[in-house]
Design a protein around this motif. Structure first.
Motif, mmCIF file in Angstrom:
data_model
loop_
_atom_site.group_PDB
_atom_site.id
_atom_site.type_symbol
_atom_site.label_atom_id
_atom_site.label_comp_id
_atom_site.label_asym_id
_atom_site.label_seq_id
_atom_site.Cartn_x
_atom_site.Cartn_y
_atom_site.Cartn_z
ATOM 1 N N LYS A 64 0.827 -1.202 0.000
ATOM 2 C CA LYS A 64 0.000 0.000 0.000
ATOM 3 C C LYS A 64 0.865 1.258 0.000
ATOM 4 O O LYS A 64 1.830 1.361 0.746
ATOM 5 C CB LYS A 64 -0.931 0.012 1.211
ATOM 6 N N GLY A 65 0.500 2.187 -0.849
ATOM 7 C CA GLY A 65 1.240 3.429 -0.955
ATOM 8 C C GLY A 65 2.413 3.362 -1.900
ATOM 9 O O GLY A 65 2.984 4.404 -2.247
ATOM 10 N N ARG A 66 2.792 2.161 -2.314
ATOM 11 C CA ARG A 66 3.930 1.990 -3.217
ATOM 12 C C ARG A 66 3.521 1.441 -4.580
ATOM 13 O O ARG A 66 4.101 1.804 -5.596
ATOM 14 C CB ARG A 66 4.972 1.063 -2.601
ATOM 15 N N PHE A 67 2.536 0.562 -4.597
ATOM 16 C CA PHE A 67 2.078 -0.063 -5.838
ATOM 17 C C PHE A 67 0.726 0.498 -6.237
ATOM 18 O O PHE A 67 -0.106 0.833 -5.381
ATOM 19 C CB PHE A 67 1.932 -1.579 -5.667
ATOM 20 N N THR A 68 0.482 0.564 -7.535
ATOM 21 C CA THR A 68 -0.801 0.997 -8.059
ATOM 22 C C THR A 68 -1.256 0.036 -9.142
ATOM 23 O O THR A 68 -0.551 -0.169 -10.133
ATOM 24 C CB THR A 68 -0.728 2.421 -8.640
ATOM 25 N N ILE A 69 -2.425 -0.549 -8.952
ATOM 26 C CA ILE A 69 -2.990 -1.430 -9.961
ATOM 27 C C ILE A 69 -3.966 -0.635 -10.818
ATOM 28 O O ILE A 69 -4.710 0.206 -10.311
ATOM 29 C CB ILE A 69 -3.680 -2.656 -9.316
ATOM 30 N N SER A 70 -3.956 -0.881 -12.103
ATOM 31 C CA SER A 70 -4.864 -0.204 -13.011
ATOM 32 C C SER A 70 -5.124 -1.102 -14.208
ATOM 33 O O SER A 70 -4.444 -2.114 -14.402
ATOM 34 C CB SER A 70 -4.297 1.150 -13.462
ATOM 35 N N ARG A 71 -6.107 -0.733 -15.005
ATOM 36 C CA ARG A 71 -6.395 -1.513 -16.199
ATOM 37 C C ARG A 71 -6.873 -0.612 -17.319
ATOM 38 O O ARG A 71 -7.545 0.402 -17.092
ATOM 39 C CB ARG A 71 -7.436 -2.605 -15.902
ATOM 40 N N ASP A 72 -6.516 -0.979 -18.522
ATOM 41 C CA ASP A 72 -6.981 -0.316 -19.726
ATOM 42 C C ASP A 72 -7.921 -1.305 -20.399
ATOM 43 O O ASP A 72 -7.475 -2.250 -21.051
ATOM 44 C CB ASP A 72 -5.815 0.047 -20.638
ATOM 45 N N VAL A 73 -9.204 -1.104 -20.219
ATOM 46 C CA VAL A 73 -10.193 -2.045 -20.726
ATOM 47 C C VAL A 73 -10.140 -2.136 -22.249
ATOM 48 O O VAL A 73 -10.251 -3.223 -22.820
ATOM 49 C CB VAL A 73 -11.609 -1.657 -20.258
ATOM 50 N N ALA A 74 -9.971 -0.996 -22.909
ATOM 51 C CA ALA A 74 -9.922 -0.976 -24.365
ATOM 52 C C ALA A 74 -8.765 -1.805 -24.903
ATOM 53 O O ALA A 74 -8.873 -2.423 -25.968
ATOM 54 C CB ALA A 74 -9.832 0.460 -24.872
ATOM 55 N N LYS A 75 -7.651 -1.811 -24.189
ATOM 56 C CA LYS A 75 -6.477 -2.572 -24.603
ATOM 57 C C LYS A 75 -6.417 -3.956 -23.981
ATOM 58 O O LYS A 75 -5.485 -4.713 -24.241
ATOM 59 C CB LYS A 75 -5.206 -1.809 -24.260
ATOM 60 N N ASN A 76 -7.395 -4.266 -23.148
ATOM 61 C CA ASN A 76 -7.423 -5.555 -22.461
ATOM 62 C C ASN A 76 -6.110 -5.822 -21.726
ATOM 63 O O ASN A 76 -5.546 -6.919 -21.803
ATOM 64 C CB ASN A 76 -7.717 -6.691 -23.444
ATOM 65 N N THR A 77 -5.652 -4.818 -21.015
ATOM 66 C CA THR A 77 -4.363 -4.907 -20.347
ATOM 67 C C THR A 77 -4.462 -4.451 -18.898
ATOM 68 O O THR A 77 -5.085 -3.428 -18.605
ATOM 69 C CB THR A 77 -3.305 -4.075 -21.074
ATOM 70 N N LEU A 78 -3.853 -5.210 -18.031
ATOM 71 C CA LEU A 78 -3.741 -4.897 -16.619
ATOM 72 C C LEU A 78 -2.330 -4.411 -16.332
ATOM 73 O O LEU A 78 -1.367 -4.917 -16.918
ATOM 74 C CB LEU A 78 -4.039 -6.148 -15.787
ATOM 75 N N TYR A 79 -2.193 -3.454 -15.425
ATOM 76 C CA TYR A 79 -0.892 -2.913 -15.080
ATOM 77 C C TYR A 79 -0.667 -2.952 -13.577
ATOM 78 O O TYR A 79 -1.606 -2.935 -12.784
ATOM 79 C CB TYR A 79 -0.762 -1.460 -15.543
ATOM 80 N N LEU A 80 0.592 -2.984 -13.215
ATOM 81 C CA LEU A 80 0.987 -2.815 -11.829
ATOM 82 C C LEU A 80 2.198 -1.894 -11.804
ATOM 83 O O LEU A 80 3.295 -2.300 -12.188
ATOM 84 C CB LEU A 80 1.323 -4.149 -11.158
ATOM 85 N N GLN A 81 1.982 -0.664 -11.381
ATOM 86 C CA GLN A 81 3.069 0.284 -11.222
ATOM 87 C C GLN A 81 3.669 0.079 -9.845
ATOM 88 O O GLN A 81 2.975 0.208 -8.834
ATOM 89 C CB GLN A 81 2.564 1.719 -11.370
ATOM 90 N N MET A 82 4.941 -0.231 -9.798
ATOM 91 C CA MET A 82 5.622 -0.525 -8.553
ATOM 92 C C MET A 82 6.698 0.521 -8.311
ATOM 93 O O MET A 82 7.655 0.623 -9.081
ATOM 94 C CB MET A 82 6.236 -1.925 -8.580
ATOM 95 N N ASN A 83 6.529 1.297 -7.264
ATOM 96 C CA ASN A 83 7.482 2.321 -6.888
ATOM 97 C C ASN A 83 8.098 1.989 -5.539
ATOM 98 O O ASN A 83 7.570 1.185 -4.779
ATOM 99 C CB ASN A 83 6.803 3.692 -6.823
ATOM 100 N N SER A 84 9.204 2.646 -5.247
ATOM 101 C CA SER A 84 9.893 2.452 -3.969
ATOM 102 C C SER A 84 10.089 0.975 -3.669
ATOM 103 O O SER A 84 9.807 0.497 -2.569
ATOM 104 C CB SER A 84 9.105 3.131 -2.842
ATOM 105 N N LEU A 85 10.578 0.261 -4.642
ATOM 106 C CA LEU A 85 10.728 -1.181 -4.503
ATOM 107 C C LEU A 85 11.715 -1.549 -3.405
ATOM 108 O O LEU A 85 12.720 -0.865 -3.186
ATOM 109 C CB LEU A 85 11.166 -1.790 -5.826
ATOM 110 N N LYS A 86 11.402 -2.633 -2.732
ATOM 111 C CA LYS A 86 12.206 -3.150 -1.646
ATOM 112 C C LYS A 86 12.686 -4.551 -1.991
ATOM 113 O O LYS A 86 12.056 -5.249 -2.781
ATOM 114 C CB LYS A 86 11.390 -3.204 -0.350
ATOM 115 N N PRO A 87 13.778 -4.991 -1.388
ATOM 116 C CA PRO A 87 14.242 -6.354 -1.654
ATOM 117 C C PRO A 87 13.170 -7.409 -1.390
ATOM 118 O O PRO A 87 13.128 -8.424 -2.099
ATOM 119 C CB PRO A 87 15.428 -6.512 -0.692
#
Length: 120
Positions: A64-87
């Motif tokens: 929470k606060g680091r990752f963002t899930i989103s989707r582009d329905v038109a492109k039939n694509t799911l995304y996961l933006q991952m920031n401040s990654l940790k080991p």
């Protein structure tokens, strides 16, 4: 049959970012919900994030606060933006999709996923 293909993984240093993608194909229907999971070596697969067709989202406490899930329905694509990654984010990441109450991937049919490795 519906197919899911993950991409976007890689090797990054702690504090870096990655954007994962999951392409959905083979269905005339859009998933009612989609999710990202991950599995680290020696650990069980865990749910990372979840998104519905109505764009409602839910995240594991660890991201929470680091990752963002989103989707582009038109492109039939799911995304996961991952920031401040940790080991501890190091894992193989998988996506899943629900159609009419049934999740596509289950009982070991999780495909190849995409590897995320975070160094420190």
């Amino acid at each position: 049959q519906v197919q899911l293909v993950e991409s976007g993984g890689g090797l990054v240093q702690a504090g870096g970012s990655l954007r994962l993608s999951c392409a959905v194909s083979g269905s005339t229907l859009s998933p009612n919900a989609m999710a990202w999971y991950r599995q680290a070596p020696g650990k069980q697969r865990e749910l990372v994030a979840y998104i519905t067709s109505g764009a409602n989202t839910n995240y594991a406490d660890s991201v929470k606060g680091r990752f963002t899930i989103s989707r582009d329905v038109a492109k039939n694509t799911l995304y996961l933006q991952m920031n401040s990654l940790k080991p501890e984010d190091t894992a193989r990441y998988y996506c899943n999709a629900e159609f009419r109450g049934t999740w596509l991937r289950n009982f070991g049919s999780w495909g190849q996923g995409t590897q995320v490795t975070v160094s420190s």
